[in-house]
Design a protein around this motif. Structure first.
Motif, PDB file in Angstrom:
ATOM      1  N   ASN A 182      -3.177   2.336  -4.512  1.00  0.00           N
ATOM      2  CA  ASN A 182      -3.365   1.958  -3.103  1.00  0.00           C
ATOM      3  C   ASN A 182      -4.519   2.785  -2.571  1.00  0.00           C
ATOM      4  OD1 ASN A 182      -0.464   3.688  -3.158  1.00  0.00           O
ATOM      5  ND2 ASN A 182      -2.088   4.600  -1.911  1.00  0.00           N
TER       6      ASN A 182
ATOM      7  N   SER B 178       3.707  -0.685  -5.408  1.00  0.00           N
ATOM      8  CA  SER B 178       2.465  -1.169  -6.008  1.00  0.00           C
ATOM      9  C   SER B 178       2.498  -1.037  -7.521  1.00  0.00           C
ATOM     10  CB  SER B 178       1.282  -0.397  -5.426  1.00  0.00           C
ATOM     11  OG  SER B 178       0.075  -0.787  -6.039  1.00  0.00           O
TER      12      SER B 178
ATOM     13  N   SER C 207       0.825  -1.209   0.000  1.00  0.00           N
ATOM     14  CA  SER C 207       0.000   0.000   0.000  1.00  0.00           C
ATOM     15  C   SER C 207       0.859   1.259   0.000  1.00  0.00           C
ATOM     16  CB  SER C 207      -0.961  -0.008   1.195  1.00  0.00           C
ATOM     17  OG  SER C 207      -0.281  -0.208   2.413  1.00  0.00           O
TER      18      SER C 207
ATOM     19  N   ASP D 104      -6.546   0.643   3.170  1.00  0.00           N
ATOM     20  CA  ASP D 104      -5.304   0.940   2.457  1.00  0.00           C
ATOM     21  C   ASP D 104      -5.009  -0.028   1.317  1.00  0.00           C
ATOM     22  OD1 ASP D 104      -5.040   2.918   4.326  1.00  0.00           O
ATOM     23  OD2 ASP D 104      -3.178   2.184   5.205  1.00  0.00           O
ATOM     24  N   VAL D 105      -5.544  -1.251   1.380  1.00  0.00           N
ATOM     25  CA  VAL D 105      -5.137  -2.267   0.395  1.00  0.00           C
ATOM     26  C   VAL D 105      -6.269  -2.789  -0.480  1.00  0.00           C
ATOM     27  CG1 VAL D 105      -3.176  -3.013   1.795  1.00  0.00           C
ATOM     28  CG2 VAL D 105      -5.376  -4.184   2.051  1.00  0.00           C
TER      29      VAL D 105
ATOM     30  N   LYS E  50      -1.201   5.810   4.512  1.00  0.00           N
ATOM     31  CA  LYS E  50      -1.409   4.470   3.968  1.00  0.00           C
ATOM     32  C   LYS E  50      -0.308   3.598   4.547  1.00  0.00           C
ATOM     33  CE  LYS E  50       0.759   6.648   0.035  1.00  0.00           C
ATOM     34  NZ  LYS E  50       0.472   7.283  -1.249  1.00  0.00           N
TER      35      LYS E  50
END
Length: 503
Positions: A327, A72, A67, A347-348, A340
């Motif tokens: 995220n 990511s 996140s 957050d994910v 985050k």
């Protein structure tokens, strides 16, 4: 009501179906909207974006591998978990950023799509610390390259690259006036028009990556410009007295009511989470921040509407439209003020919507399988007809068509390497610097987290979907600890490791 909603309502079907769809014969166009820090709680205010699920597919259990922005995005580009990409933070000096990612550019999806004769275009935010300037480098595989550096977080007064392969244009421009998300919308429209002129017989892949709704960088409390800067038309006193909140009255939106687990008791949590209740002044600040985030995503929603309205009816019949965020973000949930980096759902667990080509059939599908951003690499190549492209993820195309996959994974891996937290990191804040490194498993019914300091979290999501009651001593933890270690250390067998007993 948003400015481009009428166009999308005219395009959207109204039939809900459950039967799987058949594959289409030709290679479709692909448009990928990748938004920055967009939490799922904002989607309800985005009419155009939500309409992508009409005759489309919504993934309810889409989880990012990390996140944090850069790790990511690296997972999306490569189809690999952060421990396999080696991109662990936003900064090159800390095993992250563009210095860690650059070696992967030749194996990302753009070169593979280019080999399939796709005309490719990228615009907006790329990877943290990518050098934007007069001598900018165009990564392999991109026919157009319109990328903004760190100044894009402020939405004004930024530099942007301008590269079009067919015309030989390669220049660097400064824009001091245009709200960045609006400029990206216009640039995306121009890309579609150029694709018609320059390559009428080639499919195109277009990635549009606004910085919104990320906060300004740097931001100092007390500044007149808000932490989350909406487009001028969407601010109070713009087109609406209280600003534009997507059809909702902005003063009625209260973060304390909107966000689950806001200011909840954290006495059950690991030490780094436990803290005193949020004070009235902090809640007032978060209330303002949330309303401005709602206002800020109106320009993103307009951008989606403008790009889709640019497509002809024939092009809509031949185009996948994908919308996702790198995220999520929290504003007061579990007493975590802003940021985050956690393994909590806010957050994910982010939006993933896919509108299918019109000629593949109708139906509004919701899929509940565990899917991740590592699946996007294989998905885009599968859409393009290039065959199997399995790495740590797998193609989502069968699920997009509502075709059941009996051996699909039942576990997501979420990783976090605690950043050094220098002021040069656009995600630098007290929380990001304080979150210990961790590894986590997320199934439909479980969230299990192991921190580097030895603390653990476990939530039985069947009875605690908001992750409010940590119980790390439940017997189920013993069934998850071994699979977590296997998945967190996987190299070539990550897909097999993502199948956990009882998941």
């Amino acid at each position: 009501m948003r400015r481009f909603l009428l166009v999308l309502l005219m395009l959207a079907g109204t039939v809900t179906a459950t039967a799987p769809l058949q594959a289409q014969a030709s290679r479709p166009n692909i448009i990928f909207f990748l938004v920055d820090d967009l939490s799922s709680d904002l989607l309800k205010y985005m009419d155009n974006t939500r309409s992508l699920a009409d005759n489309g597919t919504r993934f309810a259990n889409y989880f990012v591998s990390n996140s944090l922005c850069c790790p990511s995005r690296a997972s999306m580009f490569t189809g690999e978990h952060p421990h396999n990409t080696g991109v662990l933070t936003n900064e090159g000096a800390d095993n992250g950023g563009y210095p860690a990612f650059e070696r992967h550019e030749g194996r990302a999806y753009a070169p593979a799509l280019h080999r399939q004769n796709y005309r490719t275009g990228y615009m907006g935010k790329y990877i943290n610390e990518y050098p934007v300037g007069e001598n900018f480098k165009v990564p392999v595989g991109w026919d157009e390259w319109h990328v903004v550096g760190g100044a894009g977080y402020n939405e004004r007064d930024y530099g942007i690259t301008d590269y079009v392969r067919e015309t030989g244009i390669k220049r660097f421009e400064r824009d001091t006036d245009t709200y960045l998300t609006d400029r990206l919308a216009r640039t995306a429209e121009d890309f579609i028009e150029r694709s018609r002129r320059q390559a009428p017989n080639r499919p195109f892949f277009l990635q549009v990556a606004p910085f919104a709704p990320h906060q300004r960088v740097p931001y100092q409390p007390g500044q007149v410009e808000p932490r989350f800067p909406p487009a001028p038309r969407d601010r109070p006193g713009g087109e609406f007295p209280q600003g534009d909140c997507g059809g909702s009255g902005c003063p009625t939106i209260d973060v304390a009511r909107e966000l689950s687990s806001f200011d909840e008791d954290t006495s059950d949590k690991p030490g780094w989470v436990r803290r005193a209740p949020l004070g009235d002044n902090v809640v007032d600040e978060l209330r303002t921040d949330f309303r401005n985030r709602v206002r800020m995503v109106q320009s993103v929603d307009d951008m989606v509407g403008r790009v889709l309205a640019k497509l002809t009816a024939a092009e809509r019949d031949e185009t996948f439209i994908v919308f996702a965020s790198d995220n999520g973000f929290h504003l007061g949930q579990h007493r975590l003020v802003r940021g985050k980096g956690t393994a909590y759902d806010h957050d994910v667990n982010v939006p993933l919507l896919v509108k299918r080509p019109g000629r593949t059939g109708s139906g509004d599908f919701v899929r509940n399988e565990i899917v991740q951003n590592v699946d996007l690499f294989a998905t885009f190549l599968d859409m393009a007809g290039s065959g199997s492209a399995d790495r740590d993820g797998r193609s989502l195309l069968p699920l997009i068509r509502n075709q059941d996959q009996p051996n699909w994974r039942n576990t997501a891996l979420v990783e976090h390497r605690r950043p050094q937290g220098t002021a040069a990191d656009p995600d630098f804040d007290d929380l990001a610097a304080a979150t210990p490194s961790y590894q986590a498993l997320r199934t439909v019914n479980d969230l299990y987290v192991e921190y580097s300091n030895g603390e653990r979290e476990y939530y039985d999501l069947k009875v605690d979907p908001l992750q409010e009651n940590n119980n790390p001593n439940k017997p189920r933890v013993g069934q998850l600890a071994g699979p977590l270690r296997e998945l967190a250390g996987c190299r070539q067998n990550c897909w097999a490791a993502a199948h956990v007993q009882g998941g």
